[in-house]
Design a protein around this motif. Structure first.
Motif, PDB file in Angstrom:
ATOM      1  N   GLY A  60      -8.359 -34.239  34.402  1.00 43.94           N
ATOM      2  CA  GLY A  60      -8.670 -34.643  33.037  1.00 43.94           C
ATOM      3  C   GLY A  60      -7.738 -35.767  32.630  1.00 43.94           C
ATOM      4  O   GLY A  60      -6.860 -36.171  33.402  1.00 43.94           O
ATOM      5  N   ASP A  61      -7.923 -36.269  31.440  1.00 45.80           N
ATOM      6  CA  ASP A  61      -7.029 -37.310  30.941  1.00 45.80           C
ATOM      7  C   ASP A  61      -6.195 -36.754  29.791  1.00 45.80           C
ATOM      8  O   ASP A  61      -6.312 -35.587  29.436  1.00 45.80           O
ATOM      9  CB  ASP A  61      -7.805 -38.557  30.507  1.00 45.80           C
ATOM     10  CG  ASP A  61      -8.875 -38.243  29.470  1.00 45.80           C
ATOM     11  OD1 ASP A  61      -8.653 -37.358  28.625  1.00 45.80           O
ATOM     12  OD2 ASP A  61      -9.934 -38.904  29.501  1.00 45.80           O
ATOM     13  N   GLY A  64      -6.289 -37.291  23.271  1.00 43.34           N
ATOM     14  CA  GLY A  64      -5.997 -36.288  22.262  1.00 43.34           C
ATOM     15  C   GLY A  64      -4.574 -35.769  22.312  1.00 43.34           C
ATOM     16  O   GLY A  64      -4.145 -35.047  21.414  1.00 43.34           O
ATOM     17  N   PHE A  65      -3.821 -36.114  23.359  1.00 47.10           N
ATOM     18  CA  PHE A  65      -2.417 -35.715  23.442  1.00 47.10           C
ATOM     19  C   PHE A  65      -1.588 -36.542  22.461  1.00 47.10           C
ATOM     20  O   PHE A  65      -1.922 -37.680  22.152  1.00 47.10           O
ATOM     21  CB  PHE A  65      -1.873 -35.943  24.852  1.00 47.10           C
ATOM     22  CG  PHE A  65      -2.268 -34.918  25.868  1.00 47.10           C
ATOM     23  CD1 PHE A  65      -3.451 -34.216  25.762  1.00 47.10           C
ATOM     24  CD2 PHE A  65      -1.453 -34.667  26.961  1.00 47.10           C
ATOM     25  CE1 PHE A  65      -3.826 -33.278  26.706  1.00 47.10           C
ATOM     26  CE2 PHE A  65      -1.804 -33.729  27.911  1.00 47.10           C
ATOM     27  CZ  PHE A  65      -2.994 -33.032  27.790  1.00 47.10           C
ATOM     28  N   SER A  66      -0.488 -35.971  22.018  1.00 53.46           N
ATOM     29  CA  SER A  66       0.470 -36.742  21.237  1.00 53.46           C
ATOM     30  C   SER A  66       1.137 -37.780  22.138  1.00 53.46           C
ATOM     31  O   SER A  66       1.024 -37.718  23.375  1.00 53.46           O
ATOM     32  CB  SER A  66       1.529 -35.824  20.631  1.00 53.46           C
ATOM     33  OG  SER A  66       2.351 -35.287  21.664  1.00 53.46           O
ATOM     34  N   VAL A  67       1.822 -38.726  21.540  1.00 50.11           N
ATOM     35  CA  VAL A  67       2.514 -39.757  22.319  1.00 50.11           C
ATOM     36  C   VAL A  67       3.502 -39.119  23.285  1.00 50.11           C
ATOM     37  O   VAL A  67       3.589 -39.495  24.466  1.00 50.11           O
ATOM     38  CB  VAL A  67       3.231 -40.751  21.386  1.00 50.11           C
ATOM     39  CG1 VAL A  67       4.095 -41.715  22.192  1.00 50.11           C
ATOM     40  CG2 VAL A  67       2.221 -41.518  20.544  1.00 50.11           C
ATOM     41  N   VAL A  68       4.240 -38.122  22.801  1.00 49.31           N
ATOM     42  CA  VAL A  68       5.237 -37.443  23.629  1.00 49.31           C
ATOM     43  C   VAL A  68       4.563 -36.675  24.761  1.00 49.31           C
ATOM     44  O   VAL A  68       4.997 -36.726  25.920  1.00 49.31           O
ATOM     45  CB  VAL A  68       6.086 -36.492  22.760  1.00 49.31           C
ATOM     46  CG1 VAL A  68       6.924 -35.568  23.630  1.00 49.31           C
ATOM     47  CG2 VAL A  68       6.982 -37.290  21.828  1.00 49.31           C
ATOM     48  N   ALA A  69       3.498 -35.954  24.448  1.00 48.86           N
ATOM     49  CA  ALA A  69       2.786 -35.178  25.466  1.00 48.86           C
ATOM     50  C   ALA A  69       2.157 -36.086  26.513  1.00 48.86           C
ATOM     51  O   ALA A  69       2.167 -35.778  27.713  1.00 48.86           O
ATOM     52  CB  ALA A  69       1.725 -34.309  24.808  1.00 48.86           C
ATOM     53  N   ARG A  70       1.605 -37.218  26.083  1.00 47.26           N
ATOM     54  CA  ARG A  70       0.985 -38.156  27.015  1.00 47.26           C
ATOM     55  C   ARG A  70       2.028 -38.741  27.965  1.00 47.26           C
ATOM     56  O   ARG A  70       1.798 -38.842  29.179  1.00 47.26           O
ATOM     57  CB  ARG A  70       0.287 -39.274  26.255  1.00 47.26           C
ATOM     58  CG  ARG A  70      -0.509 -40.213  27.157  1.00 47.26           C
ATOM     59  CD  ARG A  70      -1.196 -41.313  26.375  1.00 47.26           C
ATOM     60  NE  ARG A  70      -2.080 -40.756  25.366  1.00 47.26           N
ATOM     61  CZ  ARG A  70      -1.873 -40.859  24.052  1.00 47.26           C
ATOM     62  NH1 ARG A  70      -0.795 -41.502  23.593  1.00 47.26           N
ATOM     63  NH2 ARG A  70      -2.716 -40.326  23.196  1.00 47.26           N
ATOM     64  N   ALA A  71       3.182 -39.090  27.429  1.00 43.82           N
ATOM     65  CA  ALA A  71       4.244 -39.647  28.266  1.00 43.82           C
ATOM     66  C   ALA A  71       4.714 -38.638  29.306  1.00 43.82           C
ATOM     67  O   ALA A  71       4.921 -38.983  30.479  1.00 43.82           O
ATOM     68  CB  ALA A  71       5.424 -40.090  27.389  1.00 43.82           C
TER      69      ALA A  71
END
Length: 233
Positions: A60-61, A64-71
């Motif tokens: 998955g990608d 919808g993640f927060s900036v912190v979660a995406r990083a």
């Protein structure tokens, strides 16, 4: 990894025969490979995947993640070995029936990525479940909801105390998070379930938070991931 090790050490005092893992093995911590290896070695593991497991493994990608979660998801993905990536990608999609009484999922039985934040969310989840008892994760916060077909009741979870779950009702249960609790209690959380006795024991465990914070900072992950551990948010 520090919280997971503390939980596994504490759990030795219980005579458990199966380990239930409800998803998000990786995603915020600084030693995803170590966490994966710990869990892979557990006896009689029954597991479902989480949204961070999907994002890190490439299923998955991070939409919808927060900036912190995406990083953190991107960092984790870059660190994974092919073997670790394959393990995460191979985790089953929930819900998963464990036995005639119990099912597990990450978010809800109707959507593995949906959150249970309020009573209406809980009602939809219970109505979609196929077993009397459904265990879920995803929110990082402890919650027990009991439903008799018409009335929904929230039940208290008290560390160290057993909660009896009579078989004349249906239940939706979250025992919180091992590695990143979000209920203002920084201690690692887990539960021990006796299916035959319908008894759930809620457990909180101290772990070396400063060491976990140091690992996060040394890895170059967002500072917020280190700071939140000390306050349980």
């Amino acid at each position: 990894i520090d919280a997971l090790d503390a939980v596994l050490a504490d759990a030795q005092r219980h005579a458990y025969d199966t380990v239930l893992f409800l998803g998000d093995l990786v995603g915020y911590g600084a030693d995803p490979i170590g966490a994966i290896e710990r869990v892979r070695q557990l006896p009689s593991l029954v597991s479902v995947r989480g949204n961070h497991d999907k994002a890190a493994s490439g299923l998955g990608d991070a939409e919808g993640f927060s900036v912190v979660a995406r990083a953190s998801a991107q960092w984790t993905s870059s660190l994974l070995t092919e073997d670790a990536r394959a393990f995460l990608a191979g985790l089953p999609r929930g819900p998963l029936d464990v036995n005639d009484v119990l099912e597990i999922c990450h978010g809800t039985p109707f959507d593995e990525d949906a959150y249970v934040f309020d009573e209406m969310d809980a009602l939809y989840a219970i109505q979609a479940s196929q077993r009397p008892l459904c265990l879920f994760g995803h929110t990082h916060s402890p919650l027990v909801m009991s439903f008799d077909g018409s009335e929904m009741v929230a039940l208290p979870l008290v560390p160290g105390q057993a909660l009896i779950l009579p078989d004349d009702r249906r239940y939706l249960v979250n025992v919180g998070s091992v590695g990143q609790p979000r209920d203002n209690d920084p201690r690692a959380a887990y539960g021990v379930l006796d299916v035959d006795r319908r008894e759930l024991t809620y457990c909180r465990v101290e772990y070396p938070i400063a060491r976990a914070q140091a690992r996060i900072r040394e890895a170059g992950l967002p500072e917020a991931l280190a700071q939140r551990l000390a306050i349980g948010r």
